[in-house]
Write an enzyme that holds these catalytic residues in place. Structure first.
Site, PDB file in Angstrom:
ATOM      1  N   PRO A  34       0.796  -1.234   0.000  1.00 24.69           N
ATOM      2  CA  PRO A  34       0.000   0.000   0.000  1.00 24.69           C
ATOM      3  C   PRO A  34       0.826   1.281   0.000  1.00 24.69           C
ATOM      4  O   PRO A  34       0.474   2.244  -0.693  1.00 24.69           O
ATOM      5  CB  PRO A  34      -0.828  -0.126   1.290  1.00 24.69           C
ATOM      6  CG  PRO A  34      -0.909  -1.590   1.552  1.00 24.69           C
ATOM      7  CD  PRO A  34       0.392  -2.163   1.080  1.00 24.69           C
ATOM      8  N   LYS A  35       1.916   1.297   0.751  1.00 26.14           N
ATOM      9  CA  LYS A  35       2.735   2.516   0.802  1.00 26.14           C
ATOM     10  C   LYS A  35       3.346   2.813  -0.565  1.00 26.14           C
ATOM     11  O   LYS A  35       3.341   3.954  -1.044  1.00 26.14           O
ATOM     12  CB  LYS A  35       3.836   2.382   1.853  1.00 26.14           C
ATOM     13  CG  LYS A  35       4.689   3.644   1.999  1.00 26.14           C
ATOM     14  CD  LYS A  35       5.829   3.454   2.984  1.00 26.14           C
ATOM     15  CE  LYS A  35       5.325   3.381   4.411  1.00 26.14           C
ATOM     16  NZ  LYS A  35       6.454   3.406   5.394  1.00 26.14           N
TER      17      LYS A  35
ATOM     18  N   GLU B 164       1.436   2.917 -14.991  1.00 27.71           N
ATOM     19  CA  GLU B 164       1.032   3.776 -16.102  1.00 27.71           C
ATOM     20  C   GLU B 164      -0.296   4.478 -15.857  1.00 27.71           C
ATOM     21  O   GLU B 164      -0.462   5.656 -16.182  1.00 27.71           O
ATOM     22  CB  GLU B 164       0.926   2.950 -17.389  1.00 27.71           C
ATOM     23  CG  GLU B 164       2.134   2.097 -17.708  1.00 27.71           C
ATOM     24  CD  GLU B 164       3.341   2.887 -18.186  1.00 27.71           C
ATOM     25  OE1 GLU B 164       3.287   4.129 -18.205  1.00 27.71           O
ATOM     26  OE2 GLU B 164       4.349   2.253 -18.535  1.00 27.71           O
TER      27      GLU B 164
END
Length: 716
Positions: free
Chosen positions: A610-611, A683
């Site tokens: 998550p970080k 992206e």
């Protein structure tokens, strides 16, 4: 894929090495006898070098070689004719970097110039159909557009952009007999080995490329450009290692760029807001020696449920170096056109932009007819709108002010294909209970060494501190370019596969060993946690990796596996999705646009780290702010010279430009796409950002801007 390490918000495992300077980047390798090479660049865009004076350079103290004959090399372009301004025409090799640089400044060249065409808007330029993007049509888009209740027909112009990571292109080349070692800034070490071997005419297995750390890439280091080949060429001629580092100015000529584009996007809708017709036409620049194209037609074909759709893509060749992938290649450009047009349609119909998008949600991928693997876009709209406070947006442009400033909100949809490629991975557990996993991928900043380690740790049943992921060596198992949001789904799946195979090897050894507490246990009942194998009620029978290896007298055990998507893309349509929201202020007297805050919600499958994922999202937003408001390469079309080839003149976002950015992720996974349930993230996080900003500017001012970057004069 259950586990305890995946999903933890871990800090990067290499963070301390990077912030203390202990991480060794390409230019910092210093093999014994190192020399320095500096490239001399042509100042003509087309023609030939008629004469080159090198005596002054050779006479300069410290200069050992001035190389001008590259005819033996197989480069992407001709080595005897000029294809672009900045093409290498000489390499000066010296004992110090200073001597090489000064020697290069003493080289003088004369040219037989030919008329050059460097402006792809020049009417003399010839356009051809993009080979990999043939014209596409379904239904009767032109007829339906002509009879539609409400239509939007807009033209867009996006300027060329150059990559500007902090680390400059750098290569150190060393020959030992017929074997070549390169320390190169690369997003694809095996591709670099292949390119250099082909250019020099040597066997690929004789070239080894190392790149453990990359100081930012954004696509600029996917391929091995001239400087990589010339470093190897110079080292072979000099008989000593040679280092070549491009200057910031040379960076603009020596690598690719996001190509400029010209787009038309037309929409025709009925009274309910259902989009019935979509027409998309695009043209991008390319070089004369290569046809470079991007996935611009992807989103318009499938993002909305439009029964009548037509796309066409043309390439215009000019005298320039070849373009290259830059974050969100193609998709971020077409998303600007598509999402701007949808926003204009919402305004003309008097429908909220989020609501209009919901009305046009498809039930399948209409370009392929395939079902979506997952598509949680509705949740993205809902989460983003709630967290951002979209309900406070005024529908009438110019209706909200703060002092002299106009305030506006805008949003846009983001999407990017979930790219997966075949990858090999080698996993090993040693007698001390630690594990190492290796593959030849790269890490240009997203934290690959951390996130793949997390996947490997859970597959092996080991704590994170006992697992190391190795990358950046072309001798490691097969890996694709570190690009296209491919790495986590592909490399992570390969690591999961090899580690699962290794874990099963240990289980098989234990249940077959009469000395093991797990002897004759059902392998399907054995679990592994903290390196201990457990079976039976409450895990009463237990063994460990260390004990298994000790009994077998082995220093370690390893497994190699290959994972690839197979024919998955023929059965499902797998994309990541997002909803991007932006608030801007506009000073109508100065024409100045400032970002006040941004928020994005994403459906990108399982979030491994998550970080790191949040960091990726913020980074993509920053890149999108640059594309929307600041970045644009300026060319002097008299000779192809890039006018603003420096960070003093080419504008990129700084801290003051990004006051409040945030992102969140839908709790989901995509098990149909890959075994770890992830989708690409790198992206998609730039896609939709320029459009959301442009739509916010419209909401603030009532001016529909269709050129990027947005310039002051467009708002005055």
């Amino acid at each position: 894929m259950a586990g305890e390490v995946v999903g933890q918000a871990l800090s990067r495992v290499d963070a301390r090495l990077k912030v203390t300077g202990a991480a060794t980047y390409a230019a910092e390798h210093r093999p014994e006898g190192l020399l320095h090479g500096v490239i001399v660049n042509a100042t003509a865009a087309r023609g030939t070098v008629s004469a080159i004076a090198v005596d002054a350079a050779r006479a300069h103290p410290g200069v050992l070689h001035v190389l001008t004959d590259f005819s033996s090399l197989r480069l992407a372009h001709s080595s005897t004719e000029l294809a672009f301004h900045g093409q290498p025409i000489a390499v000066v090799v010296a004992t110090t970097a200073e001597a090489a640089a000064h020697g290069a400044s003493l080289v003088e060249a004369a040219y037989d110039r030919q008329p050059a065409l460097t402006d792809f808007d020049d009417p003399r330029a010839v356009s051809v159909t993009a080979p990999s993007n043939p014209d596409y049509s379904r239904g009767d888009p032109d007829g339906v557009f002509g009879s539609a209740h409400t239509t939007v027909d807009l033209e867009f112009a996006i300027g060329r952009e150059n990559h500007n990571p902090i680390e400059l292109p750098s290569t150190v080349a060393r020959w030992e007999g017929d074997k070549l070692t390169l320390w190169d800034k690369s997003q694809w070490v095996q591709g670099a080995a292949r390119t250099v071997a082909g250019a020099l005419g040597v066997p690929e297995q004789d070239v080894r490329v190392h790149c453990e750390y990359v100081g930012g890439g954004f696509g600029s280091a996917i391929r091995a450009y001239d400087h990589v080949v010339l470093a190897a060429f110079a080292a072979r001629r000099a008989g000593r290692p040679v280092k070549v580092v491009l200057s910031r100015r040379q960076f603009y000529y020596g690598t690719g760029y996001r190509p400029a584009s010209r787009q038309r996007l037309a929409l025709g809708a009925g009274t309910t807001g259902r989009i019935e017709s979509l027409i998309y036409e695009v043209r991008t620049e390319t070089s004369r020696y290569e046809q470079y194209e991007e996935g611009l037609t992807d989103l318009p074909k499938f993002l909305y449920g439009v029964p009548h759709t037509r796309t066409g893509y043309r390439l215009t060749a000019i005298d320039t170096q070849s373009p290259a992938s830059m974050r969100g290649p193609g998709v971020v450009s077409s998303a600007f056109a598509l999402e701007t047009a949808v926003d204009q349609l919402a305004h003309d119909l008097g429908v909220d932009p989020v609501e209009l998008r919901l009305r046009n949600e498809p039930t399948r991928d209409e370009a392929t007819g395939l079902p979506f693997s997952t598509r949680r876009l509705r949740e993205c709209y809902d989460l983003g709108a709630r967290r951002f406070g979209w309900a406070r947006r005024g529908s009438a442009p110019g209706g909200r002010t703060e002092g002299d400033l106009l305030i506006g909100m805008g949003m846009a949809t983001a999407s990017y294909h979930n790219n997966r490629r075949q990858v090999g991975s080698r996993a090993r557990v040693d007698a001390d209970g630690t594990a190492t996993v290796a593959t030849a991928t790269s890490d240009m900043g997203p934290g690959t060494t951390t996130s793949v380690m997390q996947v490997a740790a859970d597959a092996l049943g080991l704590p994170a501190r006992q697992v190391t992921f190795r990358l950046g060596d072309s001798a490691y198992p097969l890996a694709p370019p570190h690009a296209g949001a491919t790495t986590m789904a592909s490399v992570g799946s390969a690591a999961h596969t090899s580690c699962t195979a290794l874990r099963n090897k240990f289980i098989a050894m234990a249940v077959a060993d009469p000395a093991s507490p797990l002897h004759r246990a059902d392998p399907a009942t054995v679990t592994v946690r903290d390196g201990r194998l457990n079976s039976g009620e409450n895990g009463a029978a237990a063994d460990s990796y260390r004990e298994i290896l000790d009994r077998a007298g082995l220093p370690g055990l390893e497994a190699t596996a290959t994972w690839g998507p197979g024919d998955t893309d023929t059965r499902i349509s797998s994309y990541g999705y997002g909803a991007v929201f932006a608030e801007v202020s506009v000073d109508p007297l100065l024409g100045l646009v400032r970002i006040r805050r941004m928020f994005a919600a994403y459906d990108v499958g399982r979030v491994i780290s998550p970080k790191l994922a949040h960091s990726q999202a913020i980074g993509g937003m920053v890149g999108g702010i640059g594309m929307a408001l600041l970045e644009g390469t300026v060319t002097d079309h008299r000779d192809g010279r890039i006018v603003n080839a420096s960070l003093a003149d080419y504008l990129v976002p700084v801290n003051a430009d990004v006051p409040e950015l945030d992102a969140a992720f839908i709790d989901t996974e995509d098990p149909l796409a890959d075994p770890i349930g992830v989708k690409g993230l790198g992206e998609i996080t730039i896609v939709g950002v320029p459009a959301a900003i442009g739509n916010a500017v419209f909401n603030a001012t009532g001016k529909r801007l269709t050129d990027l970057p947005i310039r002051l004069e467009a708002l005055l």
